[in-house]
Enzyme design. Sequence first.
Site, PDB file in Angstrom:
ATOM      1  N   HIS A  81      51.094  18.994  83.026  1.00  0.00           N
ATOM      2  CA  HIS A  81      52.220  19.929  82.842  1.00  0.00           C
ATOM      3  C   HIS A  81      52.936  19.595  81.527  1.00  0.00           C
ATOM      4  CE1 HIS A  81      55.317  22.725  83.474  1.00  0.00           C
ATOM      5  NE2 HIS A  81      55.668  22.461  84.721  1.00  0.00           N
ATOM      6  N   HIS A 134      57.616  24.312  79.927  1.00  0.00           N
ATOM      7  CA  HIS A 134      58.852  24.651  80.646  1.00  0.00           C
ATOM      8  C   HIS A 134      59.981  23.641  80.518  1.00  0.00           C
ATOM      9  CE1 HIS A 134      56.073  27.154  83.521  1.00  0.00           C
ATOM     10  NE2 HIS A 134      56.061  27.589  82.272  1.00  0.00           N
ATOM     11  N   TYR A 163      59.970  20.329  80.525  1.00  0.00           N
ATOM     12  CA  TYR A 163      59.886  19.024  81.203  1.00  0.00           C
ATOM     13  C   TYR A 163      59.435  17.951  80.211  1.00  0.00           C
ATOM     14  CZ  TYR A 163      60.649  21.886  85.288  1.00  0.00           C
ATOM     15  OH  TYR A 163      61.196  22.755  86.188  1.00  0.00           O
TER      16      TYR A 163
HETATM   17  C1  LIG Z   1      58.465  29.267  93.145  1.00  0.00           C
HETATM   18  C2  LIG Z   1      57.884  28.965  91.806  1.00  0.00           C
HETATM   19  C3  LIG Z   1      57.627  27.645  91.465  1.00  0.00           C
HETATM   20  C4  LIG Z   1      57.052  27.339  90.212  1.00  0.00           C
HETATM   21  N1  LIG Z   1      56.722  26.032  89.942  1.00  0.00           N
HETATM   22  C5  LIG Z   1      56.003  25.738  88.833  1.00  0.00           C
HETATM   23  C6  LIG Z   1      55.442  24.441  88.644  1.00  0.00           C
HETATM   24  O1  LIG Z   1      55.551  23.531  89.482  1.00  0.00           O
HETATM   25  N2  LIG Z   1      54.750  24.219  87.494  1.00  0.00           N
HETATM   26  C7  LIG Z   1      54.583  25.204  86.551  1.00  0.00           C
HETATM   27  O2  LIG Z   1      53.949  24.948  85.521  1.00  0.00           O
HETATM   28  N3  LIG Z   1      55.080  26.444  86.739  1.00  0.00           N
HETATM   29  C8  LIG Z   1      55.741  26.746  87.855  1.00  0.00           C
HETATM   30  N4  LIG Z   1      56.154  28.044  88.080  1.00  0.00           N
HETATM   31  C9  LIG Z   1      55.764  29.101  87.156  1.00  0.00           C
HETATM   32  C10 LIG Z   1      54.461  29.764  87.620  1.00  0.00           C
HETATM   33  O3  LIG Z   1      53.366  28.879  87.542  1.00  0.00           O
HETATM   34  C11 LIG Z   1      54.123  31.014  86.796  1.00  0.00           C
HETATM   35  O4  LIG Z   1      53.909  30.641  85.466  1.00  0.00           O
HETATM   36  C12 LIG Z   1      55.231  32.050  86.864  1.00  0.00           C
HETATM   37  O5  LIG Z   1      55.647  32.267  88.198  1.00  0.00           O
HETATM   38  C13 LIG Z   1      54.755  33.369  86.268  1.00  0.00           C
HETATM   39  O6  LIG Z   1      53.680  33.871  87.013  1.00  0.00           O
HETATM   40  P1  LIG Z   1      53.909  35.093  88.048  1.00  0.00           P
HETATM   41  O7  LIG Z   1      54.677  36.116  87.279  1.00  0.00           O
HETATM   42  O8  LIG Z   1      52.502  35.513  88.406  1.00  0.00           O
HETATM   43  O9  LIG Z   1      54.674  34.576  89.217  1.00  0.00           O
HETATM   44  C14 LIG Z   1      56.762  28.371  89.296  1.00  0.00           C
HETATM   45  C15 LIG Z   1      57.051  29.700  89.639  1.00  0.00           C
HETATM   46  C16 LIG Z   1      57.584  30.006  90.881  1.00  0.00           C
HETATM   47  C17 LIG Z   1      57.824  31.458  91.235  1.00  0.00           C
END
Ligand SMILES: Cc1cc2nc3c(=O)[nH]c(=O)nc-3n(C[C@H](O)[C@H](O)[C@H](O)COP(=O)(O)O)c2cc1C
Length: 346
Positions: free
Chosen positions: A147, A150, A152
């Site tokens: 990762h 975002h 981190y």
């Molecule tokens: C509930 C939730 C938790 C997420 N946790 C992470 C995470 O642990 N690591 C990460 O890289 N992105 C995380 N994301 C981002 C998602 O991986 C993804 O990039 C984002 O939701 C956009 O995709 P989508 O529009 O298909 O939901 C999270 C998103 C959501 C909705």
Amino acid sequence: MAPMTRSFSPGGIPTADVATYYEKRAQGEVGLILSEGTVIDRPSASNDANVPHFYGEQALAGWQRVIDGVHAKGGQMGPQIWHMGIMDNHHSGWVPPVPFEGPSGLNRPGNNNGTTMTEKDIEETILAFGKAAVDAKKAGFDCVEIHGAHGYLIDQFFWEGTNLRTDSYGGKTLVERTRFATDVIKEVRKQVGEDFAVIIRLSQFKPSEYTYKLANTPQEMEAWLQPLVDAGVDILHCSQRRFWEPEFDGSDLNFAGWAKKLTGKATITVGSVGLTGDFFGAFAGESSQPSSLDELTRRMDRGDFDLVAVGRPILADPNWVTKIKAGQTGELKGFTKEALGELIME
Ligand SMILES: Cc1cc2nc3c(=O)[nH]c(=O)nc-3n(C[C@H](O)[C@H](O)[C@H](O)COP(=O)(O)O)c2cc1C
């Protein structure tokens, strides 16, 4: 399936429910599952007691159940290994046993909430990433994702706003600030060997600055990505809030499109695939409706990227892929905030 934190692993240990949740996605024909972010063995890698660990006998036994269940249903999976770096304190009131650590104590410009890592801290953290990766391989996972997105830890090193270091892990240029990431990638590669896919997730945006770009031109992007590729990464997972947004003026290519064009590496696109609203909207309680996949397939057919990550639709519905394949668009669920609060199994 995109990595999505669920906070359903008390004390950092994935439960039987977590294993069933992933198994259901494999059964629902998801080609590759990336796990929720799961933290490496550093005392302040996490700000949430319910985020899974990827270290320690009990947590690794929990992950063993996860991957065995996914394989039994014919799926493939990699854990997303994570160190959060400097965080805001969690709303639960839980704090790690030692202060958060990061390149310069900052999680956004001007906001100090932890300590500046010493070279020894950095060295131990790099080793902890390597250990998590090799443990993933030993457990039988099919790949690993680092990762690096975002805002981190790894991204805190990339960002000039949070990396004020004057040693070799800092510097005025983005190339200099890739050193921590490249050291992590090299250690991971050393631990897992050549024949194991290593993915890194990257984002231009920061949750504290949606419109921020680390790289403002294709040349800057190449300067950022090429060192990561040279360090041994196989796949670039290019996180955007909306996959259709062009990365730079003068071309409709998105982040994954540019990353592939500039490096020749395989890329993953992500961001509001099949949904009307983006994921920050979802955290603010907004619902999203199903949307057309035509623009996605146009870009895919053009060869812009190799894989597509889908987040919320698969969080909300383990059978999203099966429904898409069968053209059952009338049965798609969309996404509501209630879905964030449970592990949906059906
Ligand atoms: C509930 C939730 C938790 C997420 N946790 C992470 C995470 O642990 N690591 C990460 O890289 N992105 C995380 N994301 C981002 C998602 O991986 C993804 O990039 C984002 O939701 C956009 O995709 P989508 O529009 O298909 O939901 C999270 C998103 C959501 C909705």
